[in-house]
Design a protein around this motif. Structure first.
Motif, PDB file in Angstrom:
ATOM      1  N   UNK A 282       4.738   9.255  78.774  1.00 56.67           N
ATOM      2  CA  UNK A 282       3.343   9.569  79.089  1.00 56.67           C
ATOM      3  C   UNK A 282       2.640  10.125  77.856  1.00 56.67           C
ATOM      4  N   UNK A 283       3.386  10.938  77.080  1.00 53.33           N
ATOM      5  CA  UNK A 283       2.773  11.560  75.908  1.00 53.33           C
ATOM      6  C   UNK A 283       2.391  10.517  74.864  1.00 53.33           C
ATOM      7  N   UNK A 284       2.950   9.306  74.977  1.00 52.22           N
ATOM      8  CA  UNK A 284       2.569   8.251  74.031  1.00 52.22           C
ATOM      9  C   UNK A 284       1.132   7.785  74.242  1.00 52.22           C
ATOM     10  N   UNK A 285       0.527   8.205  75.334  1.00 49.98           N
ATOM     11  CA  UNK A 285      -0.884   7.884  75.549  1.00 49.98           C
ATOM     12  C   UNK A 285      -1.757   8.565  74.508  1.00 49.98           C
ATOM     13  N   UNK A 286      -1.250   9.660  73.994  1.00 44.51           N
ATOM     14  CA  UNK A 286      -2.041  10.435  73.037  1.00 44.51           C
ATOM     15  C   UNK A 286      -1.652  10.040  71.625  1.00 44.51           C
TER      16      UNK A 286
ATOM     17  N   UNK B  90      -4.833  20.727  78.707  1.00 48.83           N
ATOM     18  CA  UNK B  90      -4.614  22.152  78.481  1.00 48.83           C
ATOM     19  C   UNK B  90      -3.227  22.315  77.901  1.00 48.83           C
ATOM     20  N   UNK B  91      -3.167  22.858  76.713  1.00 47.88           N
ATOM     21  CA  UNK B  91      -1.881  22.992  76.032  1.00 47.88           C
ATOM     22  C   UNK B  91      -1.477  24.458  76.031  1.00 47.88           C
TER      23      UNK B  91
ATOM     24  N   UNK C  54       2.901  19.318  83.431  1.00 47.18           N
ATOM     25  CA  UNK C  54       2.058  20.175  84.263  1.00 47.18           C
ATOM     26  C   UNK C  54       1.033  19.350  85.016  1.00 47.18           C
ATOM     27  N   UNK C  55       0.418  18.385  84.318  1.00 49.80           N
ATOM     28  CA  UNK C  55      -0.595  17.550  84.969  1.00 49.80           C
ATOM     29  C   UNK C  55       0.029  16.768  86.119  1.00 49.80           C
ATOM     30  N   UNK C  56       1.222  16.210  85.875  1.00 45.05           N
ATOM     31  CA  UNK C  56       1.908  15.437  86.919  1.00 45.05           C
ATOM     32  C   UNK C  56       2.105  16.293  88.166  1.00 45.05           C
ATOM     33  N   UNK C  57       2.555  17.547  87.962  1.00 49.19           N
ATOM     34  CA  UNK C  57       2.857  18.413  89.106  1.00 49.19           C
ATOM     35  C   UNK C  57       1.597  18.854  89.814  1.00 49.19           C
ATOM     36  N   UNK C  58       0.621  19.286  89.016  1.00 49.62           N
ATOM     37  CA  UNK C  58      -0.557  19.940  89.588  1.00 49.62           C
ATOM     38  C   UNK C  58      -1.513  18.935  90.242  1.00 49.62           C
ATOM     39  N   UNK C  59      -1.848  17.868  89.527  1.00 54.67           N
ATOM     40  CA  UNK C  59      -2.895  16.973  90.015  1.00 54.67           C
ATOM     41  C   UNK C  59      -2.361  15.778  90.790  1.00 54.67           C
TER      42      UNK C  59
ATOM     43  N   UNK D 120       2.536  19.504  78.611  1.00 53.50           N
ATOM     44  CA  UNK D 120       1.228  19.483  79.257  1.00 53.50           C
ATOM     45  C   UNK D 120       1.157  18.341  80.265  1.00 53.50           C
ATOM     46  N   UNK D 121       1.754  17.189  79.927  1.00 52.08           N
ATOM     47  CA  UNK D 121       1.754  16.073  80.871  1.00 52.08           C
ATOM     48  C   UNK D 121       2.568  16.429  82.105  1.00 52.08           C
TER      49      UNK D 121
END
Lengths: 342, 451
Positions: free
Chosen positions: B128-132, B74-75, B111-116, B108-109
């Motif tokens: 982490x963004x290098x995954x994309x 989710x961006x 947010x994912x780290x915090x939320x999930x 976005x990463x």
């Protein structure tokens, strides 16, 4: 008779479109040349197409020499706009250019490329000097102060510190720009360092330093680095010559050798500590600037900090960024053509 | 009848033989036949084995190109980054380059780290963004420019995972190889595993492989065959439109109308010779005539089509003449006999009967042209082309690639991810050839008449 009608109308259509096509002008930048520069040029072309309203440039390989030759064919939409080159333009190219009316060519040096020596990841590690390579591959080497036909069979014969492994080297073929650098920075340097150069000079043999042995120990690879890699996979005992960027994309299969004790990295090439490196160029036909839409913008985008800078995508791919990039940017902005070769 | 008496003396008493008992010579002959059959079976066996090995290796290595790993994110389309002036004007938004979109993915990463509650010790959102894939920011920018009104909203995107991450789920990259690999770290792979468990990362069928354009070496995961398929299609159109009428007209004239004299003999021999000329020669011819002399653009399907037309013409002429010849003369005699003109005979009776054979020959010629690489290398079809050519007829003059050349092109790339894509391109090419050959067989089966 419907068949005849179809056939006639098909001819008519092709005839009309053929004339229409010749009349329409080219709106994309066309680039050809070095296969070493090709990946960088495609990365820039891709980003250029995404970020500008111009069409994505069309980039072709074919080799540095072929690219420069195509650039010098003349001025006009049927000739290319940019030649990529992994070695500097030659006087003969400039003469052809002038003869064909290509008087102003802009030389853009956008970075450096390291040339590395790599072997199978599971084999022993190597630490080379140019002398080791000369003594391993040259046709004639110095033994006890005299020139003799190369007697060395294993790396340990060349240098006791190297592994006792048969010499087998995959080096780029003579049509590659990489080979020029290998000859100049490794073989010629080794020839000088071992004293063979002086001996050849004394014997009046001008080409002595450049003669490599022909007994199958040194193998010319005329294809690209993927072929060298495939050969290396089949002969894990061998050592291959690669571009730094190719090595960086295959670090899980290759281990790199040091040269004069220096590990090749983008940093050591940039600082000049790693000896085997070369500048990468592209040559722009100035007469096409302002005629072919997007050409100037592409050249400026290529040398911008976003692309060719030390943190840009080209550096991430393995380009050693030019420390004098700001100067190159200025030159491109002013469209300064190159002067005569010194 | 005197010969008989002069040559042989009277035959002596013959040895008694039985048909039931094999004598030595019969045994020898039977054994020879058995051996020959064995050789035959062996030859077929070797051929089948070669074919199976080839197909299996291509299928095993290439089928993974049709599946790709995607990461759903989710961006938040941050107005502060995308529309700095806040005017909403499309010119201002277009000024933000793809580099400006990369921070959105990093965000976005975060947010994912915090939320999930996902994350690997010591990993920054930037790594982490290098995954994309770098294609991600390009995808975002395209979307925003198409829907500028959505700036400020949070939109869900399916991003391509980077080539190494994708390789991890296809078994090409392992934790051990990542340790040595400068383009990916084991921590990034761990994160990919966590994302997979969270359902954010999925491997699914990859239509993009067939519809995307080629991509640079920075993003092998985004490379597709779209431009190459269109280029090949355009070339086949040119070949069909030119080679079929010319070939058929030439064959009909040679077969039905031309006088049999020395000139037509010379022409016939030369057509047969032309069919045996190596294809690269046509490439050199194309470069000299169509590009250097006629001034047609490089890398354009029209030039490729013209070159392949020259190459296919002899094939079509030979096939067409063979099928015209196979129409029995009685048909012609009957037509002529009831008063039809020569031309009426040919176009009303002979040609329709020969049509299935002509079409079969044409399709086989096209299939051969589709797989041809060598002449295309010389006329610039091996270039890196990312823009789709326009609609024909103008599109025929735009740069494009071709399927077999794309295979050649990808095998030369440094990134290992291009190996599977080259093999995938081979599968696609083989499927096209298979379809064409099947159509040819069906046409022959359904419409061919035997006399």
């Amino acid at each position: 008779m419907s068949f005849m009608k179809i056939a006639t109308s098909a001819f008519a259509i092709t005839a009309v479109t053929a004339t229409a096509g010749v009349a329409q002008s080219r709106d994309n930048v066309q680039i050809a040349g070095s296969s070493t520069v090709l990946p960088y040029a495609t990365i820039v072309a891709e980003a250029f197409g995404e970020n500008f309203d111009f069409p994505t440039p069309v980039v072709e390989g074919g080799g540095s020499g072929a690219g420069r030759k195509a650039l010098c064919e003349g001025v006009g939409e049927n000739t290319i706009d940019i030649a990529n080159s992994s070695s500097r333009i030659k006087q003969s190219d400039i003469d052809t250019c002038t003869a064909n009316g290509v008087t102003e060519v802009m030389e853009v040096r956008f970075g450096y490329d390291g040339i590395v020596f790599a072997s199978d990841i599971n084999g022993p590690a190597f630490a080379f000097t140019p002398s080791d390579w000369y003594n391993a591959l040259a046709a004639q080497v110095m033994v006890d102060g005299a020139l003799v036909a190369n007697p060395n069979a294993a790396w340990s014969d060349v240098n006791a510190e190297l592994p006792a492994q048969d010499i087998l080297a995959f080096i780029p073929g003579t049509k590659h720009g990489t080979r020029e650098v290998f000859d100049e920075k490794v073989i010629a340097a080794g020839c000088e360092a071992t004293g063979a150069a002086a001996a050849f000079e004394a014997a009046g043999d001008e080409d002595g330093c450049n003669m490599l042995r022909t007994d199958g120990v040194s193998v010319d690879i005329d294809g690209d680095y993927t072929e060298t890699l495939a050969r290396l996979a089949a002969n894990p005992e061998a050592v291959g010559v690669f571009g730094l960027s190719f090595y960086e994309n295959n670090t899980d299969k290759l281990q790199v050798a040091t040269m004069d004790g220096v590990v090749p990295t983008t940093e050591s090439v940039a600082s000049g500590d790693y000896p085997v490196s070369r500048p990468l160029y592209f040559y722009v036909k100035n007469a096409h600037l302002g005629v072919i839409p997007g050409l100037k913008e592409y050249v400026e985008f290529f040398v911008s900090d976003d692309m060719a800078g030390p943190d840009g995508p080209l550096a991430a791919y393995g380009l050693v960024s030019d420390p004098e990039l700001a100067m190159v940017q200025e030159m491109v902005a002013a469209e300064t053509p190159m002067g005569p070769l010194e | 009848m005197t010969d008989l008496n002069t040559t042989g003396a009277a035959p002596g008493p013959r040895k008694k033989t039985s048909l039931m008992v094999q004598d030595a010579r019969t045994k020898k002959r039977n054994a020879a036949e058995k051996r020959f059959r064995l050789y035959g079976v062996l030859a077929i066996g070797i051929a089948v084995l070669a074919l199976v090995t080839l197909l299996a290796s291509v299928l095993i290595n290439g089928s993974s190109a049709f599946r790709q790993t995607f990461i759903t994110m989710d961006i938040y389309l941050d107005p502060a980054k995308l529309d700095k002036k806040g005017t909403g004007a499309i010119e201002d938004i277009a000024k933000v380059s793809t580099f400006g979109y990369a921070p959105l993915i990093q965000q976005a990463f975060e947010t994912v780290f915090e939320k999930d509650n996902i994350g690997v010790e010591g990993m920054t959102p930037k790594t982490a963004a290098e995954l994309i894939s770098p294609e991600g920011s390009a995808q975002l920018r395209r979307y925003v420019l198409a829907n500028p009104e959505e700036i400020g909203d949070t939109v869900s995107f399916d991003f391509l995972a980077g080539g190494r991450i994708d390789g991890y789920f296809k078994g090409r990259v392992t934790m051990a190889s990542a340790e040595l690999d400068s383009n990916v770290t084991p921590e990034q792979l761990q994160l990919a595993d966590q994302l997979k468990d969270a359902g954010v990362l999925r491997t699914k069928f990859n239509w993009d492989f067939l519809t995307n354009a080629d991509a640079s070496e920075n993003r092998p995961e985004a490379a597709g065959l779209g431009v190459a398929i269109i280029g090949s299609l355009y070339m086949m159109m040119v070949v069909l439109v030119l080679a079929l009428p010319i070939g058929v007209a030439a064959s009909i004239y040679l077969e039905e109308f031309a006088p049999k004299n020395r000139w037509t003999d010379i022409i016939e021999v030369n057509i047969a010779n032309l069919a045996a000329v190596p294809s690269i020669v046509f490439g050199i011819l194309g470069l000299a005539i169509f590009i250097n002399f006629a001034g047609l653009p490089k890398s354009a399907p029209i030039v490729g089509g013209l070159v392949l037309t020259l190459m296919t013409l002899p094939t079509i002429i030979i096939a067409t003449r063979a099928s015209l010849k196979s129409v029995p003369p009685s048909i012609r005699s009957a037509a002529l006999g009831i008063g039809a003109s020569k031309m009426q005979t040919v176009f009303h009776h002979v040609l329709p009967l020969a049509l299935p054979g002509i079409l079969t020959g044409t399709i086989l010629g096209l299939a051969q042209a589709l797989g041809e690489t060598a002449p295309l290398l010389l006329i610039g079809m091996v270039a890196f082309v990312r823009d789709f050519p326009g609609a024909p007829p103008e599109g025929l003059f735009d740069p494009a690639a071709a399927l077999p050349v794309q295979v050649y092109n990808w095998t030369q790339r440094a990134d290992p991810a291009f190996v599977e894509r080259a093999q995938g391109a081979i599968i696609t090419l083989l499927v096209f050839l298979l379809i064409m050959n099947t159509v040819a067989i069906i046409l022959r089966r359904r419409f061919e008449r035997r006399w």
